[in-house]
Design an enzyme around this catalytic site. Sequence first.
Site, PDB file in Angstrom:
ATOM      1  N   ASN A   1      41.610  44.442  65.550  1.00 23.00           N
ATOM      2  CA  ASN A   1      43.025  44.203  65.829  1.00 23.00           C
ATOM      3  C   ASN A   1      43.843  45.331  65.186  1.00 23.00           C
ATOM      4  O   ASN A   1      43.616  45.665  64.016  1.00 23.00           O
ATOM      5  CB  ASN A   1      43.480  42.876  65.209  1.00 23.00           C
ATOM      6  CG  ASN A   1      44.998  42.738  65.216  1.00 23.00           C
ATOM      7  OD1 ASN A   1      45.602  42.493  66.251  1.00 23.00           O
ATOM      8  ND2 ASN A   1      45.629  42.930  64.064  1.00 23.00           N
ATOM      9  N   GLU A   2      44.741  45.896  65.930  1.00 26.37           N
ATOM     10  CA  GLU A   2      45.648  46.947  65.416  1.00 26.37           C
ATOM     11  C   GLU A   2      44.922  47.864  64.430  1.00 26.37           C
ATOM     12  O   GLU A   2      45.345  48.036  63.282  1.00 26.37           O
ATOM     13  CB  GLU A   2      46.900  46.319  64.778  1.00 26.37           C
ATOM     14  CG  GLU A   2      47.766  45.620  65.803  1.00 26.37           C
ATOM     15  CD  GLU A   2      49.185  45.278  65.324  1.00 26.37           C
ATOM     16  OE1 GLU A   2      49.487  45.444  64.140  1.00 26.37           O
ATOM     17  OE2 GLU A   2      49.975  44.837  66.179  1.00 26.37           O
TER      18      GLU A   2
ATOM     19  N   TYR B   1      56.448  44.233  70.868  1.00 27.26           N
ATOM     20  CA  TYR B   1      57.475  43.295  70.382  1.00 27.26           C
ATOM     21  C   TYR B   1      58.834  43.949  70.587  1.00 27.26           C
ATOM     22  O   TYR B   1      58.953  45.176  70.549  1.00 27.26           O
ATOM     23  CB  TYR B   1      57.279  43.023  68.887  1.00 27.26           C
ATOM     24  CG  TYR B   1      56.049  42.190  68.571  1.00 27.26           C
ATOM     25  CD1 TYR B   1      56.048  40.814  68.778  1.00 27.26           C
ATOM     26  CD2 TYR B   1      54.895  42.778  68.061  1.00 27.26           C
ATOM     27  CE1 TYR B   1      54.929  40.041  68.482  1.00 27.26           C
ATOM     28  CE2 TYR B   1      53.769  42.007  67.760  1.00 27.26           C
ATOM     29  CZ  TYR B   1      53.795  40.639  67.974  1.00 27.26           C
ATOM     30  OH  TYR B   1      52.690  39.879  67.684  1.00 27.26           O
TER      31      TYR B   1
ATOM     32  N   GLU C   1      49.534  40.916  72.324  1.00 23.48           N
ATOM     33  CA  GLU C   1      50.636  40.332  71.543  1.00 23.48           C
ATOM     34  C   GLU C   1      51.922  40.855  72.154  1.00 23.48           C
ATOM     35  O   GLU C   1      52.064  42.068  72.353  1.00 23.48           O
ATOM     36  CB  GLU C   1      50.560  40.753  70.069  1.00 23.48           C
ATOM     37  CG  GLU C   1      49.388  40.159  69.329  1.00 23.48           C
ATOM     38  CD  GLU C   1      49.331  40.562  67.855  1.00 23.48           C
ATOM     39  OE1 GLU C   1      50.395  40.819  67.250  1.00 23.48           O
ATOM     40  OE2 GLU C   1      48.214  40.619  67.311  1.00 23.48           O
TER      41      GLU C   1
HETATM   42  O1  AHR Z   1      52.036  38.493  65.404  1.00 23.42           O
HETATM   43  C1  AHR Z   1      52.315  38.981  64.128  1.00 23.42           C
HETATM   44  C2  AHR Z   1      51.594  40.292  63.806  1.00 23.42           C
HETATM   45  O2  AHR Z   1      52.064  41.298  64.627  1.00 23.42           O
HETATM   46  C3  AHR Z   1      50.116  40.314  63.999  1.00 23.42           C
HETATM   47  O3  AHR Z   1      49.427  39.804  62.922  1.00 23.42           O
HETATM   48  C4  AHR Z   1      49.815  41.759  64.147  1.00 23.42           C
HETATM   49  O4  AHR Z   1      48.688  42.007  64.941  1.00 23.42           O
HETATM   50  C5  AHR Z   1      51.098  42.320  64.739  1.00 23.42           C
HETATM   51  O5  AHR Z   1      51.536  43.432  64.073  1.00 23.42           O
END
Ligand code: AHR
Length: 501
Positions: free
Chosen positions: A176-177, A252, A303
């Site tokens: 992840n990331e 995001y 995400e």
């Molecule tokens: O969803 C919150 C965080 O955002 C997650 O843990 C991470 O993968 C992302 O940066």
Amino acid sequence: MANARVTVHPEARIDRIEPEVHGHFSEHLGRCVYDGLYTDDTAGEDGFRTDVLELLSDLDIPVLRWPGGCFADDYHWEDGVGPQEDRPRRRNLFWAQGRDDVPEESNAFGTDEFLQFCERVGTKPYLAANVGSGDPQEAADWMEYCGYDGDTELADRRRENGHEEPYEVPFWGVGNENWGCGGQMSPEQYAREYRRFATYMGSMDNLMLDYDVDLIACGFEGHEWNRRFLEEVASGRWGVDFPLDHITLHHYYGRAMTVSESDEDDYDELLVEALEMEEHIERIASAVDAAASTRDIGVIIDEWGTWHPEAVPENGLEQPGTVLDALSAAAVLDIFNHNADVMTMSNIAQTVNVLQCLVETDGDDAWARPTYRVFDLYAPHKANEAVTTTVDAPTRDVERKDDDLPLVGASASVSEDGETYVTVTNLDCREGHSVEVEVDGGVTADDVADAQVLFEGQDAGLHVDADNADEFVAEDLDVDVADGVLTVDLDASTVAAITLE
Ligand code: AHR
């Protein structure tokens, strides 16, 4: 007089809308798992929150990603299996677990709890393996524990822990990331780790499991990273044939918009940021084409959603739920439909209580946020064929983003039975718009089987809670049909869906 026009071309097929594009993400963060999916107070015998479970089952969620997020980058699955009283308490590096008022990880909710939760909801599990602080053996063992039907210590452990039959886990994230919380790696470094992990996780697929497994690699919003990563993966002996089924990125938006202090200019800015999703999908898909043109790698946005300044680690990334957030979800789901030819999954962050959750809980109460209503309204698109849809609508200049916001968005799909499903969103939080919907071949009043609208008369910025959540359900929408064209009047910040037989 209509001032926007949506044109649907049912014969111009894009591709199947994979149901997993309506997927979800749950992390051990704040109140997503504990209090959200699982709790001692309002739970059934197995500890699952029955109210949340029912809401998620009703939505027919196709896939659920777990246990993180960054949490997964410091998670060791063996801590979370076996008798709960014997499981170690751990401090996870992320989300301040073990600091101040934030409890340590009890590991009460582990692999079996998660996979059984998925079985109860009727959704496919997607496990994210720990690449940052784990090793390939740990990841391969996790696969064996979950899915092997033979006579080994790990398969027997699963049986002793109450699950005789192997679990089916079709999706495995390799980290992840990893450009960030998953090890701060360069693309080349992650590519080499990816190959090492996938060797053990991928070959297991052939030798041990009775079902196919998709391996998912982490990408990044900085697109040069994706190109370098894919190039390095393909530089090994297998070239572009090395197992890699999907590549992801996280998007995001709304980081500058404090919900409780925002106005309509902020709403416009947030929606422009949400619409940047289209460019991210196009750019990551181009990186795939450039590096691996000989075979398919799907794009996953694993995400996404709003992340407002209210959501900080200290409050477990909680933020108010609003119609505005839901509008952004509608806009993004439209983008996914337009890109059905490359999109294989998405997972909105996060399922319960955290960030743009669909469900919120407070003690004994659990309720659907407006974003849940949008997913529900968009559900008929799942497994349909997306079709080319164009929108001709007024725009607003959003100076702070140096961009224009199109005030109406739309997408359409065709079902196996030949029904056309059209979703139309008024992204204008100030004014209503009259929208003509033209479908090739024309429409008659008899063709309109159903028309629904969300959020009529609601304020885009209103905080939704247990007391008012029921006011956000879909209502019937009036549709005019004249000269083969359909017209709907959409109030400010509303989302509509029309079914044509
Ligand atoms: O969803 C919150 C965080 O955002 C997650 O843990 C991470 O993968 C992302 O940066």
